[in-house]
Design an enzyme around this catalytic site. Structure first.
Site, PDB file in Angstrom:
ATOM      1  N   HIS A  73     -20.191  86.146  74.458  1.00 40.21           N
ATOM      2  CA  HIS A  73     -19.298  85.169  75.091  1.00 40.21           C
ATOM      3  C   HIS A  73     -19.719  83.752  74.694  1.00 40.21           C
ATOM      4  O   HIS A  73     -20.890  83.495  74.372  1.00 40.21           O
ATOM      5  CB  HIS A  73     -19.352  85.300  76.609  1.00 40.21           C
ATOM      6  CG  HIS A  73     -18.739  86.559  77.127  1.00 40.21           C
ATOM      7  ND1 HIS A  73     -18.418  86.729  78.452  1.00 40.21           N
ATOM      8  CD2 HIS A  73     -18.390  87.717  76.511  1.00 40.21           C
ATOM      9  CE1 HIS A  73     -17.894  87.925  78.635  1.00 40.21           C
ATOM     10  NE2 HIS A  73     -17.874  88.541  77.464  1.00 40.21           N
ATOM     11  N   GLU A  75     -20.330  81.082  76.334  1.00 40.25           N
ATOM     12  CA  GLU A  75     -21.436  80.495  77.107  1.00 40.25           C
ATOM     13  C   GLU A  75     -22.785  80.993  76.596  1.00 40.25           C
ATOM     14  O   GLU A  75     -23.733  80.211  76.461  1.00 40.25           O
ATOM     15  CB  GLU A  75     -21.323  80.861  78.596  1.00 40.25           C
ATOM     16  CG  GLU A  75     -20.057  80.390  79.260  1.00 40.25           C
ATOM     17  CD  GLU A  75     -18.952  81.439  79.290  1.00 40.25           C
ATOM     18  OE1 GLU A  75     -18.221  81.488  80.295  1.00 40.25           O
ATOM     19  OE2 GLU A  75     -18.816  82.210  78.321  1.00 40.25           O
ATOM     20  N   CYS A 103     -17.812  84.501  83.625  1.00 45.37           N
ATOM     21  CA  CYS A 103     -17.869  85.826  84.247  1.00 45.37           C
ATOM     22  C   CYS A 103     -19.243  85.996  84.904  1.00 45.37           C
ATOM     23  O   CYS A 103     -20.103  85.116  84.811  1.00 45.37           O
ATOM     24  CB  CYS A 103     -17.634  86.908  83.186  1.00 45.37           C
ATOM     25  SG  CYS A 103     -18.989  87.072  81.995  1.00 45.37           S
ATOM     26  N   CYS A 106     -22.199  85.824  82.341  1.00 45.51           N
ATOM     27  CA  CYS A 106     -22.472  84.463  81.877  1.00 45.51           C
ATOM     28  C   CYS A 106     -23.048  83.596  82.993  1.00 45.51           C
ATOM     29  O   CYS A 106     -23.987  82.834  82.767  1.00 45.51           O
ATOM     30  CB  CYS A 106     -21.208  83.843  81.301  1.00 45.51           C
ATOM     31  SG  CYS A 106     -20.721  84.616  79.750  1.00 45.51           S
TER      32      CYS A 106
END
Length: 186
Positions: A73, A75, A103, A106
Protein backbone atom coordinates in the site's frame (compact mmCIF):
# COMPACT_ATOMS: atom_id res chain seq x y z
CA UNK A 1 16.09 20.08 -0.55
CA UNK A 2 12.41 20.92 -0.92
CA UNK A 3 11.32 17.98 -3.12
CA UNK A 4 8.22 19.84 -4.30
CA UNK A 5 6.72 21.06 -1.04
CA UNK A 6 7.39 24.67 -0.23
CA UNK A 7 8.99 24.88 3.18
CA UNK A 8 6.92 26.97 5.52
CA UNK A 9 9.22 29.21 7.48
CA UNK A 10 8.59 28.99 11.21
CA UNK A 11 6.12 26.10 10.87
CA UNK A 12 3.76 26.16 13.82
CA UNK A 13 1.27 23.34 14.42
CA UNK A 14 -0.86 25.80 16.39
CA UNK A 15 -1.31 28.24 13.49
CA UNK A 16 -4.39 27.02 11.57
CA UNK A 17 -3.49 28.95 8.40
CA UNK A 18 0.02 27.50 8.27
CA UNK A 19 -1.30 24.03 9.07
CA UNK A 20 -3.96 24.27 6.34
CA UNK A 21 -1.33 25.38 3.81
CA UNK A 22 1.00 22.57 4.88
CA UNK A 23 -1.85 20.05 4.58
CA UNK A 24 -2.80 21.28 1.10
CA UNK A 25 0.82 21.12 -0.06
CA UNK A 26 1.30 17.64 1.40
CA UNK A 27 -1.89 16.34 -0.18
CA UNK A 28 -0.95 17.78 -3.58
CA UNK A 29 2.29 15.80 -3.33
CA UNK A 30 0.33 12.67 -2.38
CA UNK A 31 -1.97 13.25 -5.37
CA UNK A 32 1.07 13.38 -7.66
CA UNK A 33 2.02 9.95 -6.33
CA UNK A 34 -1.54 8.71 -6.95
CA UNK A 35 -1.21 9.84 -10.57
CA UNK A 36 2.04 7.85 -10.78
CA UNK A 37 0.08 4.81 -9.55
CA UNK A 38 -2.40 5.26 -12.42
CA UNK A 39 0.47 5.32 -14.92
CA UNK A 40 1.78 2.11 -13.35
CA UNK A 41 -1.63 0.42 -13.59
CA UNK A 42 -2.09 0.37 -9.82
CA UNK A 43 -5.06 1.55 -7.74
CA UNK A 44 -4.39 5.31 -7.50
CA UNK A 45 -3.48 5.88 -3.88
CA UNK A 46 -0.44 8.03 -3.15
CA UNK A 47 1.36 8.96 0.05
CA UNK A 48 4.23 11.14 1.18
CA UNK A 49 6.03 11.54 4.50
CA UNK A 50 6.82 15.16 5.29
CA UNK A 51 8.90 16.85 7.98
CA UNK A 52 7.87 19.96 9.94
CA UNK A 53 9.55 22.22 7.36
CA UNK A 54 7.38 20.74 4.63
CA UNK A 55 10.12 18.72 2.97
CA UNK A 56 9.16 15.35 1.53
CA UNK A 57 11.30 12.66 3.14
CA UNK A 58 9.44 9.61 1.80
CA UNK A 59 7.24 8.84 -1.21
CA UNK A 60 5.04 5.97 -2.23
CA UNK A 61 2.11 4.79 -4.25
CA UNK A 62 0.26 1.49 -4.34
CA UNK A 63 2.53 -1.30 -5.62
CA UNK A 64 0.50 -4.39 -4.69
CA UNK A 65 0.12 -5.53 -8.30
CA UNK A 66 3.64 -4.77 -9.53
CA UNK A 67 5.35 -6.23 -6.47
CA UNK A 68 2.89 -9.11 -5.92
CA UNK A 69 2.73 -7.80 -2.35
CA UNK A 70 -0.44 -7.46 -0.30
CA UNK A 71 1.44 -5.02 1.96
CA UNK A 72 2.41 -2.78 -0.97
CA UNK A 73 0.00 0.00 0.00
CA UNK A 74 1.07 3.61 -0.62
CA UNK A 75 1.48 4.32 3.09
CA UNK A 76 3.77 1.33 3.63
CA UNK A 77 5.87 2.18 0.57
CA UNK A 78 6.25 5.81 1.75
CA UNK A 79 7.11 4.68 5.31
CA UNK A 80 9.78 2.31 3.98
CA UNK A 81 11.28 5.11 1.87
CA UNK A 82 11.34 7.57 4.79
CA UNK A 83 12.73 4.97 7.22
CA UNK A 84 15.50 4.03 4.80
CA UNK A 85 16.45 7.69 4.33
CA UNK A 86 16.43 8.27 8.10
CA UNK A 87 18.15 5.00 8.96
CA UNK A 88 15.46 4.32 11.56
CA UNK A 89 12.04 2.69 11.61
CA UNK A 90 10.80 5.31 14.07
CA UNK A 91 9.73 8.56 12.43
CA UNK A 92 8.70 10.89 15.29
CA UNK A 93 7.80 14.46 14.39
CA UNK A 94 6.90 13.56 10.80
CA UNK A 95 3.54 13.57 9.05
CA UNK A 96 2.13 11.24 6.43
CA UNK A 97 -0.25 12.52 3.75
CA UNK A 98 -2.29 9.90 1.90
CA UNK A 99 -5.07 10.30 -0.63
CA UNK A 100 -7.30 7.59 0.90
CA UNK A 101 -8.14 6.85 4.53
CA UNK A 102 -5.68 4.22 5.80
CA UNK A 103 -6.74 0.61 6.36
CA UNK A 104 -6.09 -1.30 9.58
CA UNK A 105 -2.75 -2.67 8.35
CA UNK A 106 -1.48 0.75 7.34
CA UNK A 107 -2.76 2.50 10.45
CA UNK A 108 -0.95 -0.07 12.58
CA UNK A 109 2.29 0.59 10.71
CA UNK A 110 1.82 4.36 10.96
CA UNK A 111 1.35 4.12 14.72
CA UNK A 112 4.33 1.79 15.04
CA UNK A 113 6.48 4.33 13.18
CA UNK A 114 5.50 6.94 15.81
CA UNK A 115 4.38 9.54 13.27
CA UNK A 116 3.16 12.81 14.74
CA UNK A 117 0.33 13.23 12.21
CA UNK A 118 -1.62 11.26 9.64
CA UNK A 119 -3.61 13.30 7.11
CA UNK A 120 -5.85 11.67 4.54
CA UNK A 121 -8.02 12.90 1.68
CA UNK A 122 -11.01 10.70 0.81
CA UNK A 123 -12.83 8.52 3.33
CA UNK A 124 -12.88 4.76 2.68
CA UNK A 125 -16.30 3.36 3.62
CA UNK A 126 -15.15 -0.24 3.01
CA UNK A 127 -11.80 -0.52 4.80
CA UNK A 128 -11.10 2.85 6.46
CA UNK A 129 -9.55 2.55 9.90
CA UNK A 130 -9.71 6.21 10.96
CA UNK A 131 -13.43 6.36 11.65
CA UNK A 132 -15.18 4.97 8.56
CA UNK A 133 -15.27 1.25 9.42
CA UNK A 134 -13.31 1.35 12.66
CA UNK A 135 -11.25 3.94 14.51
CA UNK A 136 -7.83 2.47 15.32
CA UNK A 137 -6.28 5.79 16.44
CA UNK A 138 -9.01 6.12 19.10
CA UNK A 139 -8.10 2.84 20.83
CA UNK A 140 -6.90 4.05 24.23
CA UNK A 141 -4.96 0.86 25.02
CA UNK A 142 -2.46 1.41 22.21
CA UNK A 143 0.96 2.55 23.37
CA UNK A 144 1.27 5.33 20.79
CA UNK A 145 -1.23 7.81 19.47
CA UNK A 146 -1.06 10.18 16.55
CA UNK A 147 -3.11 13.12 15.41
CA UNK A 148 -5.37 12.20 12.48
CA UNK A 149 -7.05 14.66 10.14
CA UNK A 150 -9.26 13.69 7.22
CA UNK A 151 -10.99 15.32 4.31
CA UNK A 152 -8.04 17.34 2.97
CA UNK A 153 -8.71 17.84 -0.76
CA UNK A 154 -11.25 15.01 -0.37
CA UNK A 155 -13.10 15.69 -3.63
CA UNK A 156 -9.93 15.64 -5.70
CA UNK A 157 -8.68 12.52 -3.93
CA UNK A 158 -12.02 10.74 -4.43
CA UNK A 159 -12.24 11.81 -8.08
CA UNK A 160 -8.96 10.16 -9.07
CA UNK A 161 -10.18 6.87 -7.57
CA UNK A 162 -13.66 7.18 -9.10
CA UNK A 163 -12.22 7.95 -12.55
CA UNK A 164 -9.81 4.99 -12.32
CA UNK A 165 -12.53 2.48 -11.40
CA UNK A 166 -15.00 3.94 -13.93
CA UNK A 167 -12.42 3.46 -16.69
CA UNK A 168 -11.70 -0.10 -15.53
CA UNK A 169 -15.39 -0.99 -15.51
CA UNK A 170 -15.80 0.54 -18.98
CA UNK A 171 -12.79 -1.41 -20.31
CA UNK A 172 -14.18 -4.64 -18.83
CA UNK A 173 -17.58 -4.02 -20.44
CA UNK A 174 -15.89 -3.33 -23.77
CA UNK A 175 -13.79 -6.50 -23.49
CA UNK A 176 -16.91 -8.55 -22.75
CA UNK A 177 -18.72 -6.92 -25.67
CA UNK A 178 -15.86 -7.68 -28.03
CA UNK A 179 -15.65 -11.23 -26.69
CA UNK A 180 -19.34 -11.82 -27.38
CA UNK A 181 -19.00 -10.35 -30.86
CA UNK A 182 -16.09 -12.64 -31.72
CA UNK A 183 -17.93 -15.71 -30.38
CA UNK A 184 -21.02 -14.92 -32.46
CA UNK A 185 -18.95 -14.36 -35.63
CA UNK A 186 -17.00 -17.64 -35.23
Amino acid sequence: MSDGIAAVSGFDMEDPFVLAQMDANGMHEALSMARAAVRAGEVPVGAVVVDARGEVVGRGYNRCIADHDPTGHAEIVALRDAAARHGNYRLPGLALYVTLEPCVMCMGALLHARLARVVYGARDPKTGACGSVMDVPAVAQLNHHTTVAGGVLADECAAILQDFFRERRQAAREARRLGRGENEAG
